[in-house]
Design an enzyme around this catalytic site. Structure first.
Site, PDB file in Angstrom:
ATOM      1  CG  ASP A   1      25.738  98.414  54.460  1.00 44.19           C
ATOM      2  OD1 ASP A   1      26.917  98.335  54.849  1.00 44.19           O
ATOM      3  OD2 ASP A   1      25.429  98.534  53.256  1.00 44.19           O
TER       4      ASP A   1
ATOM      5  CB  CYS B   1      29.948  95.900  52.616  1.00 42.31           C
ATOM      6  SG  CYS B   1      30.347  97.350  51.686  1.00 42.31           S
TER       7      CYS B   1
ATOM      8  CG  HIS C   1      28.702  95.299  47.576  1.00 42.65           C
ATOM      9  ND1 HIS C   1      29.272  96.091  48.532  1.00 42.65           N
ATOM     10  CD2 HIS C   1      29.384  95.558  46.433  1.00 42.65           C
ATOM     11  CE1 HIS C   1      30.227  96.807  48.016  1.00 42.65           C
ATOM     12  NE2 HIS C   1      30.321  96.512  46.727  1.00 42.65           N
TER      13      HIS C   1
END
Ligand SMILES: *[C@@H]1O[C@H](CO)[C@@H](O)[C@H](O)[C@H]1NC(C)=O
Ligand SMILES: *[C@@H]1O[C@H](CO)[C@@H](O)[C@H](O)[C@H]1NC(C)=O
Ligand SMILES: *[C@@H]1O[C@H](CO)[C@@H](O)[C@H](O)[C@H]1NC(C)=O
Ligand SMILES: *[C@@H]1O[C@H](CO)[C@@H](O)[C@H](O)[C@H]1NC(C)=O
Ligand SMILES: *[C@@H]1O[C@H](CO)[C@@H](O)[C@H](O)[C@H]1NC(C)=O
Length: 504
Positions: A39, A77, A133
């Site tokens: 990430d 993301c 997410h």
């Protein structure tokens, strides 16, 4: 004579055994696939690119496989993750503006199967460890309802690495965001997530029933902010004076070790020789949080290459080639068809894919069949300047597209600076040109010749600008309206046992 006879007998026996075990045997031939997603991991944050960080495990794995040096993800993301899971561009899913905020009733649409659905359909055991997410406002959007047999991880963008809590901005209270298929996990307070997720991934490997092939998606929290790492990892970098960079480098070291531990578990289980492991970042590094993308321009959130020209490589015992550096254009949407085909799965039943199978490009060096790459069109982003032309794409809109060597950016690309490493001297002007030219809204680069986006060609090549604008017109016409709901108060975790989770 006798030996020959025994050998023949053995061959007959082998044929019989594999014949009676046909199903099993087919499954065994299909590779296990492990996809490790880091990430906010910057282009200049891996040992083979960076002078100040050492990643012995990742470097070694990359050496044993193929480094992807012309590999693209998205600038943030949720978009990267949605494209990985669907094989489709953000504009097709309404996810073209920003990430999915906690409290927004938005998710990866259910109108097309996920990569995990497809791997499961192909007979794989499917597991997600780490960050999701991709929306959670309804139960049906949770990973175990999107193709994963098991999920252990968190649902939102980021959180505290040890308390596993995230501050809910509307009331300033930190609530838990850690769960598995059965519900919230309350007893891991203090367990640093890089270690926690590594352990969970190892558990998946150890418990895996090898009569099926394995698909594991390991989406580390590392190295997103907040900057947190156990002291032993930071200590290795005491020579780095910049505090953020020092902690960040420590976080990278922990992740590097974690990937090594997972690799070892695959070897101990005896399945590494039949495993393909992909390592990728989800977007460019966050320069305000210790990350670095130099010499690329810009950073996470921007349409410069520093936002989306990502770190990535393909490795594993099953890789047919080793030690290669690949310079072909490859995008995160490409994993969907590449991996489903590798798994001998079927691509039926999906909405039209933007991804392209890149296996021959990665393993045999064939030219990429990808000549066009839509980076994004974001109609909700504040407009910049006035449209350059009336009869084509509105250049005040934030967008970027790549066609062959050339990349066109329109609207506001975001921070236009270059960000060298702390203390690093460079011999060119690194300032943000947007301040000098407040209405400029068109940039054109030959990325092949100028990967660091230093020479804008838009005035020299107006024909190319027009031609790339036509691609944006076409993609814009195919876009669905962005889904960007206002904050939903019902999402407050205080109403759901103090835990982030579905609220509808
Ligand atoms: C994370 O949580 C721990 C325990 O609650 C706390 O001590 C620490 O300050 C938090 N760190 C950050 C960066 O919020
Ligand atoms: C990796 O494994 C070693 C040995 O078991 C352990 O000490 C270390 O904490 C592990 N690291 C991570 C990141 O899980
Ligand atoms: C795709 O094909 C497989 C068999 O190859 C079948 O099981 C599956 O239901 C099909 N999926 C869709 C969405 O049509
Ligand atoms: C765009 O249209 C407006 C009004 O129709 C006109 O005034 C302007 O000159 C046109 N601009 C360009 C670049 O063609
Ligand atoms: C871009 O640069 C490369 C490398 O210098 C060159 O070969 C290519 O012709 C250029 N492409 C265009 C469209 O100008």
């Amino acid at each position: 004579m006798m030996t020959l006879f025994l050998r023949l007998l053995f061959a007959v026996w082998l044929a019989a055994v594999s014949g009676s075990n046909n199903n099993n045997n087919n499954n065994n031939k299909r590779p296990n696939i492990v996809f490790v997603l880091a990430d906010d991991y910057g282009f200049n944050d891996i040992g083979y690119h960076s002078p100040d960080i050492s990643t012995p495990v990742l470097d070694q794995l990359a050496t044993e496989g193929v480094r992807l040096e012309n590999y693209y993800v998205q600038p943030i993301c949720s978009p990267t993750r949605s494209q990985f899971m669907s094989g489709r561009y953000q504009i097709r899913m309404g996810l073209q503006h920003g990430l999915i905020n906690s409290g927004q009733a938005s998710a990866l649409p259910r109108d097309s199967p996920t990569l995990a659905d497809k791997m499961r359909e192909a007979g794989y055991a499917t597991h997600l460890v780490g960050k999701w997410h991709l929306g959670y406002y309804k139960q049906e959007f949770l990973p175990f309802n999107r193709g994963f047999d098991t999920f252990y991880g968190y649902l939102t963008a980021c959180e505290n690495y040890t308390s596993h809590k995230r501050v809910y901005p509307q009331d300033g209270v930190a609530y838990l965001d850690l769960r598995d298929n059965n519900g919230p996990i309350h007893n891991e307070n203090g367990h640093y997530s890089t270690h926690l997720f590594t352990e969970k991934a190892i558990n998946v490997v150890q418990a895996h029933d090898t009569s099926k092939p394995l698909f594991m998606y390991l989406a580390y929290q590392s190295v997103h902010d907040p900057l947190m790492v156990p002291e032993e990892y930071e200590k290795k970098y005491s020579h780095i004076k910049d505090e953020k960079r020092r902690i960040y480098a420590g976080m990278v070291a922990a992740m590097d070790e974690g990937v090594g531990n997972v690799t070892k578990a695959l070897k101990d289980k005896g399945i590494w020789d039949n495993t393909i492991l992909v390592f990728s970042t989800d977007n460019g590094g966050q320069v305000y949080g210790g990350g670095n993308n130099f010499p690329l321009r810009g950073h996470k959130h921007t349409l410069w290459d520093g936002g989306m020209h990502g770190v990535g490589f393909v490795t594993g015992g099953k890789m047919p080639v080793k030690g290669l550096v690949n310079n072909e254009l490859i995008h995160v949407t490409d994993w969907y068809p590449t991996l489903v085909n590798l798994a001998k799965g079927s691509l039926n039943g999906t909405k039209p894919l933007d991804g392209i199978d890149q296996w021959d490009t990665i393993t045999a060096g064939k030219p990429s069949r990808r000549t066009v790459l839509l980076h994004n069109i974001d109609q909700l982003f504040p407009k910049r300047g006035v449209p350059l032309y009336n009869d084509t794409f509105d250049t005040s809109v934030r967008a970027a597209v790549r066609v062959g060597d050339m990349k066109l950016i329109t609207g506001d690309p975001g921070d236009a600076k270059w960000w060298p490493l702390p203390g690093q001297k460079v011999d060119f002007d690194i300032s943000d040109e947007r301040h000098k030219h407040p209405n400029k809204n068109v940039w054109l680069f030959n990325i092949t010749a100028d990967p660091n986006e230093r020479h804008d060609l838009s005035h020299q090549m107006p024909g190319t600008v027009r031609s790339l604008l036509r691609y944006l017109v076409k993609f814009n016409a195919e876009s669905v309206p962005p889904v960007w709901p206002t904050h939903d108060w019902r999402s407050n975790p205080s109403r759901h046992g103090g835990v982030y989770g579905p609220w509808m």
